[in-house]
Design an enzyme around this catalytic site. Structure first.
Site, PDB file in Angstrom:
ATOM      1  N   ASP A  35      13.218  25.220 -11.777  1.00  0.00           N
ATOM      2  CA  ASP A  35      13.435  23.914 -11.170  1.00  0.00           C
ATOM      3  C   ASP A  35      14.129  24.017  -9.818  1.00  0.00           C
ATOM      4  O   ASP A  35      15.347  24.206  -9.743  1.00  0.00           O
ATOM      5  CB  ASP A  35      14.289  23.066 -12.132  1.00  0.00           C
ATOM      6  N   ASP A 219      10.328  19.805  -5.173  1.00  0.00           N
ATOM      7  CA  ASP A 219      10.948  19.898  -6.498  1.00  0.00           C
ATOM      8  C   ASP A 219       9.965  20.332  -7.578  1.00  0.00           C
ATOM      9  O   ASP A 219       9.190  19.510  -8.084  1.00  0.00           O
ATOM     10  CB  ASP A 219      11.566  18.543  -6.871  1.00  0.00           C
TER      11      ASP A 219
HETATM   12  O1  LIG Z   1      16.167  16.332 -11.690  1.00  0.00           O
HETATM   13  C1  LIG Z   1      15.531  16.572 -10.698  1.00  0.00           C
HETATM   14  N1  LIG Z   1      14.599  17.562 -10.649  1.00  0.00           N
HETATM   15  N2  LIG Z   1      14.428  18.422 -11.715  1.00  0.00           N
HETATM   16  C2  LIG Z   1      14.147  17.973 -12.970  1.00  0.00           C
HETATM   17  N3  LIG Z   1      13.736  16.778 -13.285  1.00  0.00           N
HETATM   18  C3  LIG Z   1      13.530  16.643 -14.726  1.00  0.00           C
HETATM   19  C4  LIG Z   1      13.979  17.936 -15.353  1.00  0.00           C
HETATM   20  C5  LIG Z   1      14.250  18.851 -14.210  1.00  0.00           C
HETATM   21  C6  LIG Z   1      15.730  15.798  -9.458  1.00  0.00           C
HETATM   22  C7  LIG Z   1      16.340  16.382  -8.376  1.00  0.00           C
HETATM   23  C8  LIG Z   1      16.593  15.623  -7.251  1.00  0.00           C
HETATM   24  C9  LIG Z   1      16.215  14.306  -7.227  1.00  0.00           C
HETATM   25 BR1  LIG Z   1      16.580  13.265  -5.694  1.00  0.00          BR
HETATM   26  C10 LIG Z   1      15.590  13.710  -8.291  1.00  0.00           C
HETATM   27  C11 LIG Z   1      15.319  14.490  -9.423  1.00  0.00           C
END
Ligand SMILES: O=C(NNC1=NCCC1)c1ccc(Br)cc1
Length: 329
Positions: A35, A219
């Protein structure tokens, strides 16, 4: 030195990507979600409540001769989709794609939210964000990649995610044969812990790129491409059956639609996401209504170039030069 690990979509909707990681001595192999949107390496473990851990592969520090408890350390994280987990911390040997970090902070979950309990195909996450985003207290820990960077041939990694096929995360080198076009580089902003960047414009269906910049993050942990409402509307205005479905919390359309492509400019090059990648999946098994891979970012407040966008490119996460590279594939 380098590392190379295969990664596979978890299901028919490419919801997440699974990469095997070896932890401890002897090796305990766990499937993790890599991630770039977070900076903690956490796992289901022998300390996770049995009812929550059922169906998951778990890490047992007591069975690893190289595990050490990080005394007094704890962690707690909440992700953009409101999933969460927390626990305590060990250090142990962690090997990814053949490259080993001898003393990596491995965050053991003593609590996990329902979404993770139900997601039995993964045993945790491996954060590839910037160290500033790590949640361990009282002293933040480094990510696996940050610990590896100084020993890798180059302080960078690449993500090559694919639709319903095996892709790869490569560490310390760029395999340019994975790309069809040149790599366009643009500055990365790691101040929030994520890989932030600005796309210089976009277009729908092969039209000329406009000059409406889009600032967001790259992401790998987010499934969708999440952009401003004006961009989302400009795209779906070309899709006759598209409508917002309240129960699905997103735009849906007839699965038979021939979706237009979506392109964005970055680092002097153009990345085009074929319409087929934006037709993500039927809303339910056998349904002829499909859910869009492009959705609104309005309720998050930041644009997210998630897996739907990343699948169209070879992406270079270049820590050494604080930049992101994008190449069409
Ligand atoms: O959590 C984030 N990315 N990773 C993951 N999502 C779900 C499980 C892992 C995320 C990071 C930054 C922003 Br702005 C919004 C969301």
């Amino acid at each position: 030195q380098t590392g190379s690990a295969n990664t596979n979509p978890s299901d028919s909707a490419d919801d997440e990507y699974i990469t095997n990681v070896s932890i401890g001595t002897p090796a305990q192999v766990l499937p993790l979600d890599f991630d770039t949107g977070s900076s903690d390496l956490w796992v289901f473990s022998s300390e996770t409540p049995k009812s929550s851990a059922s169906g998951h592969v778990t890490y047992s520090p007591s069975k690893s001769s190289t595990a050490k408890k990080l005394s007094g350390a704890s962690w707690s994280i909440t992700y953009g989709d409101h999933s969460s987990s927390s626990g305590d911390v060990y250090t142990d040997k962690v090997t990814v794609g053949g490259f080993s970090v001898s003393s990596q902070a491995v965050e053991s979950a003593t609590k996990v939210s329902t979404q993770f309990v139900q997601d039995t195909v993964i045993s945790g996450l491996l954060g590839l964000g910037f160290d500033v985003g790590n949640t361990v207290k009282p002293r933040a820990q480094k990510t696996w990649f940050s610990n590896a960077a100084n020993s890798l041939a180059q302080p960078l990694f690449t993500a090559d995610l694919k639709h319903q096929q095996t892709g790869s995360y490569n560490f310390g080198f760029i395999d340019t044969t994975l790309a069809k076009g040149p790599i366009g580089y643009t500055p990365a902003d790691g101040s929030e812990g994520y890989w932030g960047f600005t796309a210089t414009g976009y277009s729908v269906g092969g039209a000329k790129l406009n000059r409406n910049s889009i600032t967001g993050i790259a992401d790998t942990g987010t499934t969708l491409l999440l952009l401003d409402d004006d961009v989302v509307n400009a795209y779906y205005n070309n899709v006759e059956s598209a409508q917002y479905d309240d129960s699905q919390q997103g735009v849906v359309f007839d699965c038979s639609e021939d979706l237009p492509s979506f392109s964005f400019g970055v680092g002097g090059t153009t990345i085009t996401i074929p319409g087929s990648l934006i037709n993500l999946t039927p809303v339910s098994d056998g349904s002829s209504t499909c859910f869009g891979g492009l959705q609104s970012s309005a309720d998050i407040g930041i644009n997210i170039f998630g897996d739907v966008a990343l699948k169209a490119a070879l992406v270079v996460f270049d820590l050494g030069n604080e930049r992101l590279g994008w190449a069409q594939k």
